[in-house]
Each structure stands twice: as structure tokens, then as C-alpha cells.
Design a protein around this motif. Structure first.
Motif, mmCIF file in Angstrom:
data_model
loop_
_atom_site.group_PDB
_atom_site.id
_atom_site.type_symbol
_atom_site.label_atom_id
_atom_site.label_comp_id
_atom_site.label_asym_id
_atom_site.label_seq_id
_atom_site.Cartn_x
_atom_site.Cartn_y
_atom_site.Cartn_z
ATOM 1 N N PRO A 1 0.798 -1.232 0.000
ATOM 2 C CA PRO A 1 0.000 0.000 0.000
ATOM 3 C C PRO A 1 0.833 1.285 0.000
ATOM 4 C CG PRO A 1 -0.872 -1.582 1.586
ATOM 5 C CD PRO A 1 0.464 -2.108 1.139
ATOM 6 N N SER A 2 2.128 1.181 0.293
ATOM 7 C CA SER A 2 2.986 2.383 0.247
ATOM 8 C C SER A 2 3.038 2.979 -1.154
ATOM 9 C CB SER A 2 4.424 2.054 0.661
ATOM 10 O OG SER A 2 4.457 1.378 1.878
ATOM 11 N N TYR A 3 2.729 2.159 -2.169
ATOM 12 C CA TYR A 3 2.762 2.641 -3.554
ATOM 13 C C TYR A 3 1.442 3.278 -3.989
ATOM 14 C CZ TYR A 3 7.245 0.371 -4.787
ATOM 15 O OH TYR A 3 8.570 0.012 -4.886
ATOM 16 N N SER B 1 3.227 1.732 11.158
ATOM 17 C CA SER B 1 3.551 0.947 9.955
ATOM 18 C C SER B 1 4.091 1.812 8.825
ATOM 19 C CB SER B 1 2.296 0.207 9.477
ATOM 20 O OG SER B 1 1.498 1.044 8.681
ATOM 21 N N ASN B 2 4.448 1.136 7.762
ATOM 22 C CA ASN B 2 4.757 1.786 6.482
ATOM 23 C C ASN B 2 3.465 2.379 5.908
ATOM 24 O OD1 ASN B 2 3.882 -1.073 6.055
ATOM 25 N ND2 ASN B 2 3.792 -0.329 3.957
ATOM 26 N N GLY B 3 3.581 3.142 4.843
ATOM 27 C CA GLY B 3 2.381 3.684 4.216
ATOM 28 C C GLY B 3 2.709 4.690 3.142
ATOM 29 N N PRO B 4 1.678 5.129 2.393
ATOM 30 C CA PRO B 4 1.914 6.006 1.253
ATOM 31 C C PRO B 4 2.001 7.498 1.615
ATOM 32 C CG PRO B 4 -0.407 5.503 1.425
ATOM 33 C CD PRO B 4 0.263 4.787 2.562
ATOM 34 N N GLY B 5 2.482 8.284 0.659
ATOM 35 C CA GLY B 5 2.379 9.743 0.741
ATOM 36 C C GLY B 5 3.416 10.427 1.592
ATOM 37 N N ASP B 6 3.151 11.726 1.779
ATOM 38 C CA ASP B 6 4.038 12.598 2.546
ATOM 39 C C ASP B 6 3.803 12.361 4.041
ATOM 40 O OD1 ASP B 6 5.241 14.760 3.848
ATOM 41 O OD2 ASP B 6 4.706 16.188 2.266
ATOM 42 N N ILE C 1 8.415 1.683 11.132
ATOM 43 C CA ILE C 1 9.105 1.255 9.916
ATOM 44 C C ILE C 1 8.654 2.145 8.760
ATOM 45 C CG2 ILE C 1 9.265 -0.584 8.182
ATOM 46 C CD1 ILE C 1 9.245 -2.623 10.430
ATOM 47 N N CYS C 2 9.607 2.666 8.022
ATOM 48 C CA CYS C 2 9.399 3.469 6.812
ATOM 49 C C CYS C 2 8.534 4.706 7.087
ATOM 50 C CB CYS C 2 8.887 2.616 5.671
ATOM 51 S SG CYS C 2 9.514 3.238 4.109
ATOM 52 N N LEU C 3 7.247 4.735 6.684
ATOM 53 C CA LEU C 3 6.430 5.910 7.028
ATOM 54 C C LEU C 3 6.390 6.068 8.549
ATOM 55 C CD1 LEU C 3 4.525 8.189 5.992
ATOM 56 C CD2 LEU C 3 2.634 6.603 6.315
ATOM 57 N N GLY C 4 6.329 4.945 9.265
ATOM 58 C CA GLY C 4 6.307 4.973 10.730
ATOM 59 C C GLY C 4 7.567 5.618 11.305
ATOM 60 N N HIS C 5 8.691 5.365 10.671
ATOM 61 C CA HIS C 5 9.969 5.976 11.074
ATOM 62 C C HIS C 5 9.903 7.497 10.874
ATOM 63 C CE1 HIS C 5 14.262 7.075 10.467
ATOM 64 N NE2 HIS C 5 13.938 7.432 9.243
ATOM 65 N N GLN C 6 9.371 7.899 9.731
ATOM 66 C CA GLN C 6 9.275 9.335 9.439
ATOM 67 C C GLN C 6 8.332 10.027 10.425
ATOM 68 O OE1 GLN C 6 7.918 8.860 5.411
ATOM 69 N NE2 GLN C 6 9.954 8.347 4.623
ATOM 70 N N ILE C 7 7.257 9.335 10.793
ATOM 71 C CA ILE C 7 6.287 9.902 11.738
ATOM 72 C C ILE C 7 6.923 10.059 13.127
ATOM 73 C CG2 ILE C 7 4.160 9.309 13.018
ATOM 74 C CD1 ILE C 7 3.116 8.208 10.287
ATOM 75 N N GLN D 1 13.778 -1.523 0.107
ATOM 76 C CA GLN D 1 13.310 -0.168 0.416
ATOM 77 C C GLN D 1 12.264 0.309 -0.582
ATOM 78 O OE1 GLN D 1 16.182 2.795 1.418
ATOM 79 N NE2 GLN D 1 17.543 1.344 2.458
ATOM 80 N N ASN D 2 11.480 1.258 -0.123
ATOM 81 C CA ASN D 2 10.457 1.869 -0.967
ATOM 82 C C ASN D 2 10.040 3.168 -0.316
ATOM 83 O OD1 ASN D 2 8.068 2.717 -2.107
ATOM 84 N ND2 ASN D 2 6.853 1.098 -1.164
ATOM 85 N N HIS D 3 10.821 4.221 -0.554
ATOM 86 C CA HIS D 3 10.413 5.508 0.026
ATOM 87 C C HIS D 3 10.889 6.682 -0.821
ATOM 88 C CE1 HIS D 3 14.373 6.521 2.034
ATOM 89 N NE2 HIS D 3 14.556 5.269 1.699
ATOM 90 N N GLY D 4 10.128 7.770 -0.740
ATOM 91 C CA GLY D 4 10.442 8.969 -1.502
ATOM 92 C C GLY D 4 10.741 10.158 -0.598
ATOM 93 N N TYR D 5 10.600 9.958 0.711
ATOM 94 C CA TYR D 5 10.905 11.006 1.691
ATOM 95 C C TYR D 5 11.987 10.472 2.623
ATOM 96 C CZ TYR D 5 6.645 13.257 0.121
ATOM 97 O OH TYR D 5 5.690 13.871 -0.654
ATOM 98 N N ALA D 6 12.665 11.392 3.319
ATOM 99 C CA ALA D 6 13.696 10.956 4.267
ATOM 100 C C ALA D 6 13.740 11.939 5.426
ATOM 101 C CB ALA D 6 15.050 10.911 3.580
HETATM 102 N N1 GLN Z 1 7.224 2.449 2.385
HETATM 103 C C1 GLN Z 1 6.842 3.524 3.032
HETATM 104 O O1 GLN Z 1 6.342 3.454 4.171
HETATM 105 C C2 GLN Z 1 6.960 4.844 2.307
HETATM 106 C C3 GLN Z 1 6.930 6.051 3.221
HETATM 107 C C4 GLN Z 1 6.631 7.345 2.493
HETATM 108 N N2 GLN Z 1 5.363 7.293 1.836
HETATM 109 C C5 GLN Z 1 7.733 7.666 1.514
HETATM 110 O O2 GLN Z 1 7.557 7.525 0.326
HETATM 111 O O3 GLN Z 1 8.814 8.046 1.917
#
Ligand code: GLN
Length: 362
Positions: free
Chosen positions: A50-52, A215-220, A243-249, A285-290
């Protein structure tokens, strides 16, 4: 053409460039952010991750579909991509687990597929100019439209549910999770209560959890306003992993900033250095933000992992509180399983905290 009716089609990008191919799917139109992923295998996991959501995915590996679709590798109930762009489609899948062809699966879910595209040239363009919005269409004069949907609402669970386990209670905030993450957390013993993306502190406290997971997830990540607020409540109160979006949050809840990357990291061979153990992992990996390195308060937060290709932050840990997170996907699926021990590590931390609060009470 073996796979039925196909016609000339195009991928048109925001900068006006046009890539020609064949529209082999039933649906011949789709909009989204165009991103590329370099995994040689793992298309089933990618399209159902669903991150995509909201994205048109370009596979750089030139032959796609050759092992079909099986019943084990789904990461969610359906594909979340807005479109699929490939070099060559294989219409005769051959694998002992294959149950149907990739195209029949994508057709069932109305996902547009453009094949025969020069994906190498397209990927070079996205690497040079950065990720762009685009449209898959049969008419190159069509305009790119913008999707205004709330991606988190689209992919998160609509209602809370439980995946029972014998261990501590985990409040799992589903921002569009991959099934593999739930499986890994359950396999180390967590009794998982899954909550929707907009769960409130009171909702979560009803189960009196021992720990919180994002969790991980889509978007900004900045759009995940409910989850950021929720995380702020729990930091310092319960162990928290993301993890991933969860890390960014988690990073945003700790006062750090996140930034959009030029073209992101998507693939199954992203090298990461663990700065605590000096070990290197190959990660999915699958992310567009850091998380922006300069925004991290180093008196409070340690950078635990970096990406070895570009030095970006791949993991953080609070210096005094049980909060840590990683940008890469330790659950793999697809990709290497170099770093799955994070789930055991989380369980260890949660148990230490649980025992500590137990003995404080007796
Ligand atoms: N896989 C994800 O959780 C992606 C996180 C976020 N949507 C990003 O693109 O950076």
C-alpha cells in the motif's frame, strides 16, 4: 498479441516528455506520481504494497510477469498502484506456485499497464529530473490530472481488529501496512491490536497497550497528522517502533523534519550501515521522503543507520527513551532478510519495560 486487445499508449510526464508503449490492460488510463523500482523480482509484493498508493510504478528489470501471481506473496488485499510501466510482459508464467497471470490479476483490479516502454531511458530521466507526475493514456494530448484522495484513508484498515499472540499487547497503527510486518511481529509473540490511521489516544488506551508500532504507508509523512499527534502522546510512556512511514512519523513527533528526495530509494538491494554495530546490510526499500539529518537534535537522538549510496538517514533511536525506527524494510518481502532481528530486539525492549513497570507496581 496473445494477451488480447492492445493498442498504442503513452506515459506522459509533467515536463512534457512522452514515452511510447503498448496498452495491454483493459483499463487504458491512470494518473499518479511516476516512480521506478529496481528489484529484479518481487513485482507481486510491490504492486500490493500500500505504500505505492497514488503512484505509477516503473519496473527497471526488463522482463516482468514470468513467474505469475501466487497466493503467498500478497502484501494486502489488492494492488494499490495507479499504473504499471514495463519493458516486456511475459504472458506465459512458469512457476510451481503460479495461479494466474500478472495481467489477469491487474485487469481484475482495473490497473492500467503500459508495456514495451524504454524503461532504461525513462529511469534515467527520473533520476536526472527527479520524480514527476504522469499519465498513462491512449491519447498523448490528455492532460495530467491530480488525484486529491486521502491516501491514508484509502489504504488503512476501516475498523480495529486483533491478531492474537501470547506476548505483550501491541497497538499497531495501520497506515497501509504490508502483511509481512504483521506476520513478523506476531511471530515474535506480540498480541497485536490493529488500529486505523486516525485512531486517537483514547481509542488506543482502551486496550492499555505495552507498546506502539507505526507501519509503512503512502504519501508525505507530514500528512499523517493523527499518527504524529498519537506518537507524541506515547513517546516516553511506552516503547515505540516505526518502519518506513512509521519511522518518518516518529522523527516528526520528536521534532525532526522530513524532506522529499529527488527520486527516492525503491528496490531490493539498498545498502545500509548499522552505525552501532558497524555491520552493513542489503535491504529492501520503498520511500520517496527521508528524515533530514540536520534537523536531528543529536543531544537527544542518535542516527543508528545510514544509506551507503547517498548517506541519508535510515534509522534513529532516542538516547534515553525506548523509541527507535528504521527507514528500510526489515521484513523484506521482497528482498533480503539481513535485518529481521529488529523484531526480536523490539520484543526484548518491550519485555524489559513491562517487567520494570510490573515490579514498580508490586
Ligand atoms: N514504504 C513507506 O512506508 C513509504 C513512506 C513514504 N510514503 C515515503 O515515500 O517516503
Amino acid at each position: 498479441m496473445k494477451w488480447g486487445f492492445s493498442m498504442k499508449g503513452y506515459l506522459k510526464l509533467e515536463d512534457g516528455s512522452i514515452f511510447e508503449g503498448k496498452l495491454i490492460s483493459k483499463n487504458k488510463k491512470g494518473y499518479g506520481e511516476v516512480v521506478f523500482t529496481t528489484g529484479m523480482t518481487g513485482y507481486q509484493e510491490a504492486i500490493t504494497d500500500p505504500s505505492y498508493a497514488g503512484q505509477i510504478v516503473v519496473m527497471t528489470y526488463p522482463l516482468i510477469g514470468n513467474y505469475g501471481i501466487n497466493k503467498y506473496d500478497f502484501q494486502s488485499e489488492k494492488p494499490h498502484i495507479r499504473g504499471f510501466v514495463i519493458r516486456e510482459y511475459c504472458d506465459k508464467p512458469s512457476n510451481f506456485q503460479s495461479e494466474k497471470s500478472l495481467l489477469s490479476y491487474l485487469d481484475e483490479h482495473n490497473i492500467p499497464v503500459l508495456s514495451g516502454v524504454d524503461t532504461r531511458a525513462l529511469t534515467k530521466k527520473l533520476r536526472e529530473n527527479g520524480t514527476m507526475r504522469g499519465i498513462i493514456t491512449s491519447n498523448a494530448d490528455d492532460n495530467i490530472e491530480f488525484d486529491q484522495t486521502n491516501l491514508l484513508e484509502e489504504v488503512s484498515t476501516k475498523r480495529s481488529y486483533r491478531i492474537a499472540g501470547i506476548g505483550p499487547k501491541l497497538a499497531f497503527i495501520d497506515l497501509g501496512t504490508k502483511k509481512s510486518i504483521l506476520k513478523m511481529l506476531n511471530s515474535v509473540g506480540f498480541d497485536i491490536y490493529v488500529f486505523p490511521y486516525n485512531a486517537s489516544y483514547d481509542d488506543v488506551m482502551q486496550i492499555n497497550p505495552d507498546a506502539i508500532f507505526l507501519s509503512n504507508g503512502p504519501g508525505d509523512p507530514k500528512d499523517a497528522v493523527y499518527a504524529i499527534e498519537l506518537t507524541k502522546h506515547f513517546i516516553g510512556i511506552k516503547p515505540v517502533l516505526g518502519i518506513c512511514l512509521g519511522h518518518q512519523i516518529i522523527a516528526l513527533a520528536l521534532g525532526c523534519n522530513t524532506v522529499k528526495m529527488k527520486f527516492g530509494h525503491r528496490g531490493a538491494n539498498q545498502p545500509v550501515k548499522d552505525l552501532l554495530t558497524n555491520k552493513d546490510y542489503i535491504t529492501s526499500q520503498n520511500h520517496g521522503y527521508a528524515v533530514e539529518e540536520e534537523s536531528i537534535d543529536k543531544d537527544k537522538i542518535t542516527v543508528t543507520h545510514i544509506n551507503l549510496n547517498d548517506g541519508t538517514v535510515e534509522g534513529i533511536m532516542h538516547k534515553f527513551l525506548p523509541v527507535f525506527s528504521v527507514q528500510y524494510h526489515p521484513e523484506a518481502c521482497p528482498g533480503p532478510r539481513d535485518s529481521t532481528d529488529i523484531f526480536d530486539k523490539f520484543m526484548d525492549i518491550v519485555m524489559v519495560y513491562k517487567r520494570r513497570s510490573y515490579f514498580a507496581e508490586v
